[in-house]
Design an enzyme around this catalytic site. Structure first.
Site, PDB file in Angstrom:
ATOM      1  N   GLU A 144       0.759  -1.047  -0.011  1.00 11.53           N
ATOM      2  CA  GLU A 144       0.052  -0.116   0.026  1.00 11.53           C
ATOM      3  C   GLU A 144       0.723   1.258   0.034  1.00 11.53           C
ATOM      4  O   GLU A 144       0.690   2.358   0.749  1.00 11.53           O
ATOM      5  CB  GLU A 144      -0.912   0.180   1.172  1.00 11.53           C
ATOM      6  CG  GLU A 144      -1.818  -1.107   1.191  1.00 11.53           C
ATOM      7  CD  GLU A 144      -3.083  -1.135   2.272  1.00 11.53           C
ATOM      8  OE1 GLU A 144      -2.680  -0.801   3.422  1.00 11.53           O
ATOM      9  OE2 GLU A 144      -4.043  -1.663   2.012  1.00 11.53           O
ATOM     10  N   ARG A 156      -6.729 -10.678  -5.974  1.00  9.91           N
ATOM     11  CA  ARG A 156      -5.909 -10.120  -4.823  1.00  9.91           C
ATOM     12  C   ARG A 156      -5.778 -11.293  -3.725  1.00  9.91           C
ATOM     13  O   ARG A 156      -4.525 -11.228  -3.119  1.00  9.91           O
ATOM     14  CB  ARG A 156      -6.683  -9.010  -4.457  1.00  9.91           C
ATOM     15  CG  ARG A 156      -6.121  -8.502  -2.888  1.00  9.91           C
ATOM     16  CD  ARG A 156      -6.644  -7.149  -2.554  1.00  9.91           C
ATOM     17  NE  ARG A 156      -6.352  -7.017  -1.104  1.00  9.91           N
ATOM     18  CZ  ARG A 156      -6.834  -5.992  -0.449  1.00  9.91           C
ATOM     19  NH1 ARG A 156      -7.530  -4.891  -1.135  1.00  9.91           N
ATOM     20  NH2 ARG A 156      -6.700  -5.755   0.985  1.00  9.91           N
ATOM     21  N   ASP A 170      -8.502  -9.105   3.867  1.00  4.83           N
ATOM     22  CA  ASP A 170      -8.120  -7.967   4.803  1.00  4.83           C
ATOM     23  C   ASP A 170      -9.467  -7.796   5.908  1.00  4.83           C
ATOM     24  O   ASP A 170      -9.993  -6.954   5.844  1.00  4.83           O
ATOM     25  CB  ASP A 170      -7.959  -6.517   3.910  1.00  4.83           C
ATOM     26  CG  ASP A 170      -7.474  -5.542   5.000  1.00  4.83           C
ATOM     27  OD1 ASP A 170      -6.920  -5.760   6.008  1.00  4.83           O
ATOM     28  OD2 ASP A 170      -7.614  -4.344   4.577  1.00  4.83           O
ATOM     29  N   GLU A 201      -1.842 -12.692  12.158  1.00  2.08           N
ATOM     30  CA  GLU A 201      -2.127 -11.407  12.580  1.00  2.08           C
ATOM     31  C   GLU A 201      -3.687 -11.398  12.571  1.00  2.08           C
ATOM     32  O   GLU A 201      -4.233 -11.731  11.438  1.00  2.08           O
ATOM     33  CB  GLU A 201      -1.568 -10.411  11.611  1.00  2.08           C
ATOM     34  CG  GLU A 201      -2.094  -9.021  11.778  1.00  2.08           C
ATOM     35  CD  GLU A 201      -1.420  -8.033  10.815  1.00  2.08           C
ATOM     36  OE1 GLU A 201      -0.145  -7.961  10.442  1.00  2.08           O
ATOM     37  OE2 GLU A 201      -2.209  -7.056  10.310  1.00  2.08           O
ATOM     38  N   GLU A 225     -12.465  -2.819  12.055  1.00  4.41           N
ATOM     39  CA  GLU A 225     -12.279  -1.842  11.132  1.00  4.41           C
ATOM     40  C   GLU A 225     -13.428  -2.155   9.919  1.00  4.41           C
ATOM     41  O   GLU A 225     -14.299  -1.229   9.619  1.00  4.41           O
ATOM     42  CB  GLU A 225     -11.047  -1.973  10.447  1.00  4.41           C
ATOM     43  CG  GLU A 225     -10.978  -1.313   8.986  1.00  4.41           C
ATOM     44  CD  GLU A 225      -9.616  -1.130   8.082  1.00  4.41           C
ATOM     45  OE1 GLU A 225      -8.741  -1.897   8.674  1.00  4.41           O
ATOM     46  OE2 GLU A 225      -9.528  -0.979   6.822  1.00  4.41           O
ATOM     47  N   TRP A 278      -8.549  -1.484  -5.845  1.00  2.00           N
ATOM     48  CA  TRP A 278      -8.053  -2.244  -4.789  1.00  2.00           C
ATOM     49  C   TRP A 278      -8.276  -3.618  -4.730  1.00  2.00           C
ATOM     50  O   TRP A 278      -7.716  -4.587  -3.961  1.00  2.00           O
ATOM     51  CB  TRP A 278      -8.859  -1.826  -3.263  1.00  2.00           C
ATOM     52  CG  TRP A 278      -8.424  -0.163  -2.760  1.00  2.00           C
ATOM     53  CD1 TRP A 278      -9.430   0.675  -3.274  1.00  2.00           C
ATOM     54  CD2 TRP A 278      -7.489   0.258  -2.136  1.00  2.00           C
ATOM     55  NE1 TRP A 278      -8.741   1.793  -2.815  1.00  2.00           N
ATOM     56  CE2 TRP A 278      -7.702   1.554  -2.040  1.00  2.00           C
ATOM     57  CE3 TRP A 278      -6.366  -0.607  -1.674  1.00  2.00           C
ATOM     58  CZ2 TRP A 278      -6.712   2.480  -1.594  1.00  2.00           C
ATOM     59  CZ3 TRP A 278      -5.398   0.391  -0.996  1.00  2.00           C
ATOM     60  CH2 TRP A 278      -5.661   1.931  -0.860  1.00  2.00           C
TER      61      TRP A 278
HETATM   62  C1  GCU Z   1      -6.247  -2.080   5.616  1.00  2.00           C
HETATM   63  C2  GCU Z   1      -6.526  -0.878   6.499  1.00  2.00           C
HETATM   64  C3  GCU Z   1      -5.284   0.169   6.345  1.00  2.00           C
HETATM   65  C4  GCU Z   1      -4.098  -0.538   6.863  1.00  2.00           C
HETATM   66  C5  GCU Z   1      -3.713  -2.091   6.334  1.00  2.00           C
HETATM   67  C6  GCU Z   1      -2.627  -2.761   6.697  1.00  2.00           C
HETATM   68  O1  GCU Z   1      -5.892  -2.002   4.533  1.00  2.00           O
HETATM   69  O2  GCU Z   1      -7.486  -0.238   5.893  1.00  2.00           O
HETATM   70  O3  GCU Z   1      -5.379   1.208   7.228  1.00  2.00           O
HETATM   71  O4  GCU Z   1      -2.918   0.255   6.811  1.00  2.00           O
HETATM   72  O5  GCU Z   1      -4.945  -2.859   6.262  1.00  2.00           O
HETATM   73  O6  GCU Z   1      -3.097  -3.818   7.329  1.00  2.00           O
HETATM   74  O7  GCU Z   1      -1.632  -2.274   6.677  1.00  2.00           O
END
Ligand code: GCU
Length: 607
Positions: free
Chosen positions: A233, A283, A312, A334, A340, A471
């Site tokens: 990301e 993905r 995720d 993890e 979220e 995404w």
């Molecule tokens: C998700 C989340 C992000 C976070 C990412 C991660 O995509 O929305 O805010 O940074 O996970 O696990 O690194």
């Protein structure tokens, strides 16, 4: 009593300040005057956080190290009556919390206030609140806390620079509870310190990390290690320099090795710039594709940290195939306590059943560490919703003993948190909490669908919010069908699983209903195992989910919560009701408009 002193699950008075786990153990025994008498004997036949409990005239904890003593003391003090004789040892050496706290005091995906230790670019905290937190973490065996966001922004580079002494001071508070600090680092840090590259094979870069690591350990000799989010990301990583993730991780691990530090490397790597028109890239396949070929190439102090599911933290995902496939690499699981995608600590979503499902799907020996994205913040009750504390508590219990029973864990938390409840109220609350995950799943995205949340925010429904974005999170619903075919006939994702699981998921008749739309693209008129069509099931789940929230609200109102909790619970329940209704109506309307199929029971679906 000051509410601040008993907001989580330990209700006896907070002892005075201590410096070592041994002192803490002794202090807890004297603070818990009304609880069963405990004698602590120090012996040397157990070590590594192990301890023995013996019920004799008194309850005795025996351990060769201070941490074991502390854990034994908490077990006795938190138990409901006598506990069984025996030796116990936490299942994994590292039981970690990952806080996504930023230096400005905000928390990425934080739903319970601001950071407990960062504000305005510096370290600032109320030591008594940190001590109370450390105490609770220790009471469930959590022994590492990473204090800063995995997305390391520029100002957080100061943690291993000018703010190092402040970090060391914070570490000393946690140390008394046998909780070690960890720090997220940026792979590109050398670039902002006069080095022209961050290439992990460049001698100048290697030297820079060696010196920096030495400096960090000179101040915090028991730092657990570093946590890294690289090439993920938009974060920097070894790919920029044409290096593999093994090369990147090993360089850092090498620097940590002489101090006994670990390098935790996250596997959340995927193409976040995907074209939605591309139906080949899938993905969920990404992490396995990146890391499986590197199996066996990592140094012995590297731990790869893998999210429980391949996407995720959706409401329900299959176990990540990467967790099942690495044979020669140390892994950490993890999970995300921050809700979220699962209600953001407004809607109730309790994780003991999730933890059970994950460990059942993975087996206890696949990993050597566990990590949980924190749900903590500076709200008076630490977790926003008082019930979100159960997720923290349960995580610690499962990370210490993955064979834990989710009902038992939930019952224990209810008993400890609401000691004045009658047996009937305890049972009722435990029942509500245990069913909350499936209720949430019903009114949001049942059958493994996922990703229909409002983009960015991730709360509330938006069926096509992510459909045309980059995404890689698509469902491709049309007038006839919904879902992605991830079988061998489709994207081939199922082939990443061991044979038996691959076969189970490949076939829509054997695939569990709650993952059907994760693995398959199905027509709305597909008849499911229970005789209902897919579309009818979709309508039913949504309507039932909402009804169940109303029932939950009514039952909760009948319970004698302490006033402060009652107000928060009621306020959040009002929001959960609005959210559940919104999800139900939006989802049903969406699928009704697409399919044109009427609800068999003629319930209200908006046109
Ligand atoms: C998700 C989340 C992000 C976070 C990412 C991660 O995509 O929305 O805010 O940074 O996970 O696990 O690194």
């Amino acid at each position: 009593m000051n509410r601040c002193e008993h907001t989580l699950w330990l209700s006896w008075p907070m002892p005075a300040e201590t410096n070592t786990p041994y002192e803490t153990a002794m202090a807890e025994i004297s603070a818990a005057q009304n609880l069963p008498k405990t004698v602590v004997l120090k012996q040397t036949h157990t070590g590594d956080e192990a301890y023995e409990i013996r019920n004799e005239a008194e309850q005795i904890v025996i351990s060769g190290d201070d941490a074991g003593l502390l854990y034994g003391v908490y077990e006795i003090l938190m138990a409901d009556g006598r506990i069984e004789n025996g030796i116990r040892k936490p299942a994994y050496a590292y039981r970690m919390i990952n806080c996504w706290d930023n230096m400005d005091g905000t928390i990425e995906r934080g739903y319970s206030g601001r950071s407990l230790w960062f504000d305005n670019g510096r370290i600032a905290y109320d030591a008594s609140r940190i001590r109370l937190l450390a105490r609770h973490l220790a009471s469930v065996g959590i022994n590492v806390i990473c204090i800063n966001n995995v997305n390391v922004h520029q100002d957080a580079l100061s943690l291993i620079d000018e703010h190092l002494d402040d970090v060391a001071e914070l570490a000393s508070i946690f140390r008394a509870y046998h909780v070690r600090l960890m720090l997220s680092i940026s792979f590109a840090h050398p670039l902002s310190d006069g080095i022209a590259t961050a290439d992990p094979l460049n001698p100048a870069v290697i030297g820079w990390w060696e010196r920096r690591t030495a400096l960090v350990y000179s101040r915090i000799p028991d730092l657990a290690g570093f946590l890294v989010k690289a090439d993920s990301e938009g974060r920097p990583g070894p790919f920029t320099y044409g290096r593999s993730h093994a090369e990147g991780a090993n360089m850092l691990a090498q620097a940590l090795q002489q101090y006994g530090g670990i390098l935790v490397w996250r596997c959340f790597v995927y193409n976040c710039r995907q074209n939605w028109r591309d139906t080949v890239t899938d993905r969920p396949k990404a992490a396995y594709e990146t890391y499986q070929p590197l199996d066996g190439q990592f140094l012995s102090n590297v731990i790869l940290q893998v999210k429980n599911g391949p996407y995720d933290f959706q409401v329900r995902e299959p176990i990540s195939p990467l967790l099942l496939s690495m044979q020669k690499t140390q892994l950490a699981l993890e999970v995300q306590l921050a809700q979220e995608y699962t209600g953001q600590q407004v809607d109730i979503y309790e994780m003991p059943p999730l933890f059970k499902e994950i460990w059942d799907g993975m087996g206890r020996d696949r990993i050597m560490a566990a990590a949980a994205v924190s749900n903590l913040g500076n709200d008076m009750n630490y977790t926003g919703h008082p019930f979100a504390a159960l997720n923290l508590y349960a995580y610690g219990r499962f990370a210490s003993d993955p064979d834990s029973n989710p009902e038992q864990v939930t019952d224990d938390w209810v008993r400890l948190t609401y000691p004045s409840f009658s047996e009937q109220d305890r049972k009722l609350l435990a029942y509500i909490l245990m069913s909350s995950r499936s209720v949430y799943e019903k009114y949001t995205t049942p059958m493994g669908l996922g990703w229909m949340v409002t983009p960015g925010l991730h709360y509330g429904p938006s069926p096509e919010g992510y459909e045309y974005q980059a995404w890689g999170t698509y469902h491709r619903a049309d007038r006839d069908a919904v879902g992605i075919d991830r079988t061998s006939n489709g994207t081939g994702y199922t082939r990443q699983y061991p044979d038996a699981l691959c076969r189970l998921y490949e076939n829509s008749e054997t695939c569990p209903d709650n993952l059907l739309l994760f693995f398959h693209r199905l027509r709305y008129d597909t008849v499911l195992k229970d005789g209902r069509t897919l579309i009818q099931r979709m309508y039913d789940e949504h309507f039932e989910g909402v009804e169940e929230v109303y029932r939950m609200a009514e039952l909760l109102r009948s319970m004698p919560f302490p006033q402060e909790d009652a107000a928060v619970i009621e306020e959040r329940m009002q929001r959960q009701l609005i959210n559940a209704n919104e999800w139900c109506d939006v989802m049903n309307t969406y699928f009704h408009r697409l399919s044109g199929v009427q609800d068999e029971h003629n319930r209200k679906i908006y046109d």
